[in-house]
Write an enzyme that holds these catalytic residues in place. Sequence first.
Site, mmCIF file in Angstrom:
data_model
loop_
_atom_site.group_PDB
_atom_site.id
_atom_site.type_symbol
_atom_site.label_atom_id
_atom_site.label_comp_id
_atom_site.label_asym_id
_atom_site.label_seq_id
_atom_site.Cartn_x
_atom_site.Cartn_y
_atom_site.Cartn_z
ATOM 1 N N TYR A 8 -17.418 0.303 7.324
ATOM 2 C CA TYR A 8 -18.414 1.070 8.076
ATOM 3 C C TYR A 8 -18.948 0.308 9.287
ATOM 4 O O TYR A 8 -18.686 -0.870 9.464
ATOM 5 C CB TYR A 8 -19.527 1.607 7.198
ATOM 6 N N GLU A 9 -19.653 1.058 10.129
ATOM 7 C CA GLU A 9 -20.096 0.583 11.454
ATOM 8 C C GLU A 9 -18.911 0.180 12.337
ATOM 9 O O GLU A 9 -19.008 -0.730 13.153
ATOM 10 C CB GLU A 9 -21.082 -0.591 11.324
ATOM 11 N N GLY A 10 -17.814 0.883 12.182
ATOM 12 C CA GLY A 10 -16.599 0.588 12.940
ATOM 13 C C GLY A 10 -15.695 -0.312 12.128
ATOM 14 O O GLY A 10 -16.047 -1.460 11.849
ATOM 15 N N MET A 50 -28.694 7.011 10.754
ATOM 16 C CA MET A 50 -27.954 7.424 11.939
ATOM 17 C C MET A 50 -26.815 8.326 11.491
ATOM 18 O O MET A 50 -26.136 8.049 10.508
ATOM 19 C CB MET A 50 -27.454 6.245 12.753
ATOM 20 N N ARG A 91 -24.073 -3.835 13.346
ATOM 21 C CA ARG A 91 -22.880 -4.661 13.154
ATOM 22 C C ARG A 91 -23.234 -6.107 12.844
ATOM 23 O O ARG A 91 -22.525 -6.770 12.077
ATOM 24 C CB ARG A 91 -21.976 -4.545 14.379
#
Length: 592
Positions: free
Chosen positions: A434-436, A161, A294
Amino acid sequence: MPSYTPPTKDLQFLLHDVFKVSQQLIPGYADLDRAFTAAVFEEAGKIASEVLAPLNKVGDVEGCRLENGVVRTPKGFREAYAQMCEGGWNALDADPAYGGQGMPAILNLATGEMFSSANMAFQMYSGLTHGAISAIHTHASDDQKTTYLPKMIEGRWTGTMNLTEPQCGTDLGLIRTKAEPQEDGTYRITGQKIWISAGEHDMSDNIIHLVLARIPGGPEGVKGISLFIVPKFLVNADGSLGQRNALACGGLEEKMGIHGNATCVMNYDGATGFLVGEAHKGMRAMFTMMNEARLLVGMQGYAQGSVAYQNALAFAQDRLQGRDITGAKNPDGPADPIIVHPDVRRNLMDQKSFVEGARAFALWGATLIDRSHRQDDAEAEATISLLIPVIKGFLTDKGFETTVLAQQTLGGSGFTKEWGLEQFVRDARIAMIYEGTNGVQSLDLVGRKLGLNGGKTVMGFFEMVKAFLKENEGDAVLENGFLGPLKQASKDLQAAAMYFMAEGMKTPNNALSGSYDFMHLFGHVCFGLMWSKMAKAAAEALEGDGADRAFLETKIATGRYYMARQLPATALHLARIRSGAEPVMALDAANF
């Protein structure tokens, strides 16, 4: 060199004694009997311990190399990936209509933990593909599914992604990558993406990039973002690979950890892209991928903590230093093993109680996903949406902390590369980012998820805890160290939620300043609930045949440790929340 032992006994206990999967009405769960899951875990464990774990240090030392536009993965990675594909591990919970095995998400998460503990950087290649498969399966057209899913599920093609750009990370409204419509219905994708995990490598025949970009003339901000499939190689009508697309890896990041995974700068120079779903609705599709990611990142957090704890425990049992203050435990040796010392025990118990609590919490989350997807259960969907930022944020924060505790157990040896603990610390650190980032997770929890369904979802969580407390009143085991602490922790969580509801609209900074503490407070309460459920299951098993009394009694004792030593942290988090924004915002920016 560190070792890895798959936690198959604990996984079996959670699936069958705690969550009683084969008795649940979720489609597919009836097939998950003890014999079947034991066979799956045994095979996954062999791959993890015998194939992936030995490559973990190799990947860390060698890293990835960019040569003439091609990323070369570390020695042994290609062969290991081929073995994973041959075993069908990439297809475990994928749709059978496209070649998957159709197993529930809980089984994929359990096996994924083993693979990630053994070699986190390696497992990321498959994990990212899994997320891309989910996004395409949920949002793409039937033709796109037919074109891409079978080979991605088989593992011959991998996925990524592409969100982040040099000028934007969390604020995706600042994305500049353009997608210009073409007469044939395709789009020309132009722009640069950074920090793209597995963006280029030599383990698969094709890489299917999911790219966020803007169609000119669309709305500003996130409302104007669309999602595109941009394959490394274009795919011919017959499914064969065509010409190379106009995209390339422009460089590899030099990172603190996960060296075996290629983190790429990706340049798109008029590459051919295919719109997924509706124009300007890309965030909806991407969140399908991000929410799943997440959960898996939360799993990475405790998976690294798990393998680090295993090696810390082995060291503590062997390392001879000092004497037990109450009397020598190894009188024939020059000293006692350090595990006799109370502070080392505290350290190990912190690790053990976190890892086992986290495993239960994440698997519970997987059951909610299965209820949501397989039963179209709106309540389960809302509950897992509420819990996702807690799973990601709390498990990765505490997972990293656990690797540091494990490193500390080894003393000076833990600081050297020889023993391998410092790699677990370095690899675990990225999961908090990562991933927020975890700060963003806490803002999502307080700013969006707390008010989900008008607050009914979080109230439903409170009622679930209350119901558990009430139905277990008088239970001899749970009344001894479980129900009281859980009740108090739940009260702290409710008090914090009420504070946000009272202060959030009036003074938003009061809520935002306490959001991180709220995420951790929520995590502790979830752990308290999980440990109470595990203690109840262990007690029931002891009343039965009690085949493994030592394991079951250890489970209850470990739970009591968490309830006594960790769960009281909810009071500290509540006090911080109630202090509001004033101490946080007291300084002018110039005075830092």
